[in-house]
Design a protein around this motif. Sequence first.
Motif, PDB file in Angstrom:
ATOM      1  N   GLY A   1      39.292  13.012 -18.246  1.00  0.00           N
ATOM      2  CA  GLY A   1      38.034  13.008 -18.986  1.00  0.00           C
ATOM      3  C   GLY A   1      37.496  14.401 -19.235  1.00  0.00           C
ATOM      4  N   ALA A   2      36.288  14.641 -18.772  1.00  0.00           N
ATOM      5  CA  ALA A   2      35.679  15.956 -18.926  1.00  0.00           C
ATOM      6  C   ALA A   2      36.530  17.029 -18.264  1.00  0.00           C
ATOM      7  N   GLY A   3      37.126  16.693 -17.122  1.00  0.00           N
ATOM      8  CA  GLY A   3      37.990  17.641 -16.430  1.00  0.00           C
ATOM      9  C   GLY A   3      39.222  17.994 -17.250  1.00  0.00           C
ATOM     10  N   ALA A   4      39.749  17.042 -18.014  1.00  0.00           N
ATOM     11  CA  ALA A   4      40.892  17.309 -18.880  1.00  0.00           C
ATOM     12  C   ALA A   4      40.505  18.292 -19.979  1.00  0.00           C
ATOM     13  N   ASN A   5      39.312  18.140 -20.519  1.00  0.00           N
ATOM     14  CA  ASN A   5      38.825  19.068 -21.544  1.00  0.00           C
ATOM     15  C   ASN A   5      38.694  20.478 -20.968  1.00  0.00           C
ATOM     16  N   ILE A   6      38.164  20.575 -19.762  1.00  0.00           N
ATOM     17  CA  ILE A   6      38.015  21.880 -19.117  1.00  0.00           C
ATOM     18  C   ILE A   6      39.378  22.533 -18.911  1.00  0.00           C
ATOM     19  N   LEU A   7      40.358  21.762 -18.484  1.00  0.00           N
ATOM     20  CA  LEU A   7      41.681  22.336 -18.245  1.00  0.00           C
ATOM     21  C   LEU A   7      42.380  22.735 -19.536  1.00  0.00           C
ATOM     22  N   ALA A   8      42.144  22.017 -20.625  1.00  0.00           N
ATOM     23  CA  ALA A   8      42.695  22.441 -21.915  1.00  0.00           C
ATOM     24  C   ALA A   8      42.102  23.795 -22.313  1.00  0.00           C
ATOM     25  N   ARG A   9      40.810  23.968 -22.099  1.00  0.00           N
ATOM     26  CA  ARG A   9      40.166  25.250 -22.376  1.00  0.00           C
ATOM     27  C   ARG A   9      40.718  26.334 -21.454  1.00  0.00           C
ATOM     28  N   PHE A  10      40.909  25.978 -20.196  1.00  0.00           N
ATOM     29  CA  PHE A  10      41.449  26.919 -19.211  1.00  0.00           C
ATOM     30  C   PHE A  10      42.837  27.399 -19.637  1.00  0.00           C
ATOM     31  N   ALA A  11      43.685  26.472 -20.082  1.00  0.00           N
ATOM     32  CA  ALA A  11      45.041  26.837 -20.483  1.00  0.00           C
ATOM     33  C   ALA A  11      45.048  27.733 -21.715  1.00  0.00           C
ATOM     34  N   MET A  12      44.096  27.527 -22.617  1.00  0.00           N
ATOM     35  CA  MET A  12      44.024  28.385 -23.797  1.00  0.00           C
ATOM     36  C   MET A  12      43.467  29.764 -23.458  1.00  0.00           C
ATOM     37  N   ALA A  13      42.510  29.811 -22.534  1.00  0.00           N
ATOM     38  CA  ALA A  13      41.886  31.082 -22.171  1.00  0.00           C
ATOM     39  C   ALA A  13      42.750  31.904 -21.224  1.00  0.00           C
ATOM     40  N   HIS A  14      43.546  31.233 -20.409  1.00  0.00           N
ATOM     41  CA  HIS A  14      44.343  31.918 -19.387  1.00  0.00           C
ATOM     42  C   HIS A  14      45.781  31.366 -19.395  1.00  0.00           C
ATOM     43  N   PRO A  15      46.495  31.542 -20.492  1.00  0.00           N
ATOM     44  CA  PRO A  15      47.809  30.893 -20.631  1.00  0.00           C
ATOM     45  C   PRO A  15      48.851  31.381 -19.644  1.00  0.00           C
ATOM     46  N   THR A  16      48.693  32.583 -19.092  1.00  0.00           N
ATOM     47  CA  THR A  16      49.695  33.094 -18.160  1.00  0.00           C
ATOM     48  C   THR A  16      49.614  32.444 -16.784  1.00  0.00           C
ATOM     49  N   ARG A  17      48.569  31.647 -16.552  1.00  0.00           N
ATOM     50  CA  ARG A  17      48.411  30.999 -15.242  1.00  0.00           C
ATOM     51  C   ARG A  17      48.840  29.539 -15.258  1.00  0.00           C
ATOM     52  N   VAL A  18      49.204  29.011 -16.429  1.00  0.00           N
ATOM     53  CA  VAL A  18      49.428  27.568 -16.564  1.00  0.00           C
ATOM     54  C   VAL A  18      50.870  27.285 -16.992  1.00  0.00           C
ATOM     55  N   LEU A  19      51.585  26.523 -16.174  1.00  0.00           N
ATOM     56  CA  LEU A  19      52.944  26.110 -16.506  1.00  0.00           C
ATOM     57  C   LEU A  19      52.953  24.893 -17.420  1.00  0.00           C
ATOM     58  N   GLY A  20      51.953  24.038 -17.273  1.00  0.00           N
ATOM     59  CA  GLY A  20      51.883  22.821 -18.071  1.00  0.00           C
ATOM     60  C   GLY A  20      50.593  22.082 -17.781  1.00  0.00           C
TER      61      GLY A  20
END
Length: 298
Positions: A118-137
């Motif tokens: 839900g809301a947490g999924a939206n936050i993580l999508a933003r997180f992955a776009m803002a900090h792509p070097t920290r996210v494998l998937g």
Amino acid sequence: MDTSSNVVEDLVVQTTNCGQVHVHVLGDHKHASHHAVFLTVHDFGGNGRSFDNFVTHPCLSEARPRSVWINFELPGQGPNSPDIPLSYKYPSLQEICDDLVEVLDQLKVQYVIGFGEGAGANILARFAMAHPTRVLGLILIHPTATAAGLSEWVKHKLPAHKIGQQNRDGGSEYLSDLLSKINIKNLQQYTDLFLSRNDISGQLKDHLTCDTLIICGRESPLEQSVVSMYTHMNPQKSSILIIDNVADVLYDSPEQVARALLLFCKGLGLCKSPQKVVRESAEFFGSNVTITLPQTSE
């Protein structure tokens, strides 16, 4: 015998924007470099322990020894939390994303798989776009990318897929926990934050560069919004799994979510089991799912 999967820690981490946040860790984060590390963010109405039942479910027993779950709790959302002070400025979605990096840095974790609802999924999508070097998937359950319309304000002051029409017992349990343990004033701040979000649909195709799996229940009132988000994503990097006859996929169908998670991690080279070969086909999930896999480049 590896007992690291049995380690449970409840940490308080100081961050720039959120202040002190509670982080519930399942597994030994000190050995994170040798494990698949999941960073979770809960929906509104949830807390840092919202994913415990799923993570400890027998369907994930093979992955537990090779995984660590770092569960981030939004400010004031824990069970029986006191009122957030009037002087406290609730952080923005972007500020929360930046604080997730601080949490990982303090735990000395370099890379994560985001797992949010839900809301947490939206936050993580933003997180992955803002900090792509920290996210494998990313594994996103019932995510939305558009701004909230008036109908969402009216219908989704509480996560409707939790109350649901398909599982009355689950809905009753959720409401019981909500009313008895969650500070409603604090919940309102998280809810209002999410309902005032901006539209990120136009950013997804070019800026969400990691492999992403979306999971949705066919009976969820968010299905249309979830599918809409998927259509704005890079088709070579994204896939979607829709499970029939359920609204709350984690409660009603944890086995199928676990299978999808294991296949996704296998594709990333993580959580491999030497004792079991997984068949990568619809047969693995059963007949009540719709699977759209990433398109291969020509």
